[in-house]
Design an enzyme around this catalytic site. Structure first.
Site, mmCIF file in Angstrom:
data_model
loop_
_atom_site.group_PDB
_atom_site.id
_atom_site.type_symbol
_atom_site.label_atom_id
_atom_site.label_comp_id
_atom_site.label_asym_id
_atom_site.label_seq_id
_atom_site.Cartn_x
_atom_site.Cartn_y
_atom_site.Cartn_z
ATOM 1 N N CYS A 177 0.824 -1.201 0.000
ATOM 2 C CA CYS A 177 0.000 0.000 0.000
ATOM 3 C C CYS A 177 0.862 1.256 0.000
ATOM 4 C CB CYS A 177 -0.938 -0.009 1.209
ATOM 5 S SG CYS A 177 -2.089 1.376 1.262
ATOM 6 N N CYS A 206 -6.058 -3.058 7.681
ATOM 7 C CA CYS A 206 -7.203 -2.149 7.643
ATOM 8 C C CYS A 206 -8.422 -2.738 6.944
ATOM 9 C CB CYS A 206 -6.804 -0.827 6.989
ATOM 10 S SG CYS A 206 -6.512 -0.922 5.207
#
Length: 378
Positions: A105, A207
């Site tokens: 990410c 997440c």
């Protein structure tokens, strides 16, 4: 700082770290623009309610931006997040590897795709709330110099591990203002500013994985039909049991394995070609060498010679002394001075000299790691 006021795009997660980063950048004279990435499709937003990318995070980031007096935008990165992070996460488990989505990410989204948004807004840098130190050299004509990446000074919060894959162009336009501060200092600043996120709890989970249950996430994301069922064998090639999918196992795993052994069993190898899970004793997890591929060398001197370094084989690993031998095509061989347990294909191995990041690569499946990929007994 030059006479021209530098403009910074700040990634705001709605947490205390990125919030205080915005304050510090503003105090240093930067023009700060806050951005929160929306990474969930609208029909999946309930899955992210309490995550750094959910609706509450957006609301918290917007409120902080208002207090700091900086503009705030929400950018829709759901499609890219699905393709670059979630699909990678799922496919790594299907290939018998254990992924590290936070590294991906950072490389692909936060310091990757987001740059086009930063450039469109006239920004010179991207900033985040990572606990790491990025040292920019004094640029010369035709030579921007090489950026140095160091550990954050708070050893409990250091996040340099997650930034090892950033290339020099990404590092040259990156700022991490929290690197020389501790978490208590950050919360103290947040309290002094009256930020409602001052005592917000840090997320310890991936997440996009509710409840940190990656197996349930894979079942939901892939569907049961996409799981690769197979068999479990011991290190001597003896059949133990069948399993419901190689995606449900990772090196070092103990829970969820069949019983019937007088000693605890651990997953010591995964053979994705045969969908085979190999189990053994804890001693079978120990290796003294392994290989990495797709190495990113931040320090070019280390890329061109055999050298000693401290290697972290996972984020929570304290690091161990090793000898690095670089090869062509982005490979390196790691010889550990002290054997380590659960060196896991798919995880990142990051190399340090003191607090300086030399580089890092992805642990790959090789003979050094996969010693038990032998034909099973008839």
């Amino acid at each position: 700082m030059t006479s021209k006021k530098k403009r910074v795009l700040l990634g705001m997660s709605g947490g205390v770290d990125s919030s205080v980063a915005g304050y510090l950048l503003r105090e240093q004279g930067y023009e700060v623009i806050g951005v929160t990435m929306k990474v969930w499709p609208q029909d999946c937003i309930s899955r992210a309610e309490d995550k750094c990318c959910g609706p509450q995070a957006v609301a918290d980031a917007r409120a902080v931006a208002h207090v700091l007096g900086i503009p705030h935008y929400v950018v829709d990165e759901a499609e890219q997040f699905e393709r670059l992070v979630i699909d990678y996460f799922s496919s790594e488990y299907q290939a018998g590897r254990t992924p590290n989505p936070c590294v991906m990410c950072n490389e692909k989204l936060k310091f990757g795709n987001l740059w086009s948004k930063a450039a469109a807004l006239g920004c010179d840098y991207i900033a985040t709330g990572h606990y790491a130190i990025i040292e920019h050299p004094v640029a010369r004509v035709g030579d921007p110099g090489r950026v140095v990446l160091r550990k954050g000074i708070d050893p409990r919060k250091d996040q340099s591990y997650f930034l090892f894959s950033l290339r020099q162009p990404q590092l040259q336009r990156a700022l991490t203002p929290l690197g020389k501060m501790s978490k208590p200092q950050i919360r103290e600043i947040a309290h002094s500013l009256g930020l409602k996120v001052a005592d917000k709890i840090d997320s310890q989970e991936i997440c996009f994985v509710p409840g940190n249950d990656y197996k349930a996430f894979l079942r939901s994301h892939l569907g049961e039909d996409e799981f690769h069922r197979g068999e479990i064998y011991d290190v001597d090639g003896n059949f133990i049991a069948e399993h419901d999918g190689i995606e449900l196992f990772t090196i070092g795993q103990r829970k969820g394995l069949p019983g019937g052994s007088p000693r605890p069993r651990y997953v010591v190898d995964l053979d994705p070609e045969a969908n085979r899970v190999i189990v053994g004793d804890v001693e079978d997890l120990v290796v003294d060498e392994f290989e990495v591929d797709r190495v990113n060398w931040i320090d070019l001197d280390a890329a061109n010679k055999v050298s000693d370094a401290t290697v972290k084989i996972r984020y929570s690993h304290p690091g161990t002394l090793a000898t690095l031998t670089p090869f062509e095509n982005g490979w390196a061989h790691i010889r550990l001075q002290e054997p380590q347990k659960a060196v896991t294909p798919g995880q990142a191995a990051v190399f340090y000299s003191g607090d300086r990041v030399l580089g890092g690569g992805w642990i790959c499946r090789s003979e050094a790691v996969s010693r038990f990929a032998v034909p099973v007994l008839a």
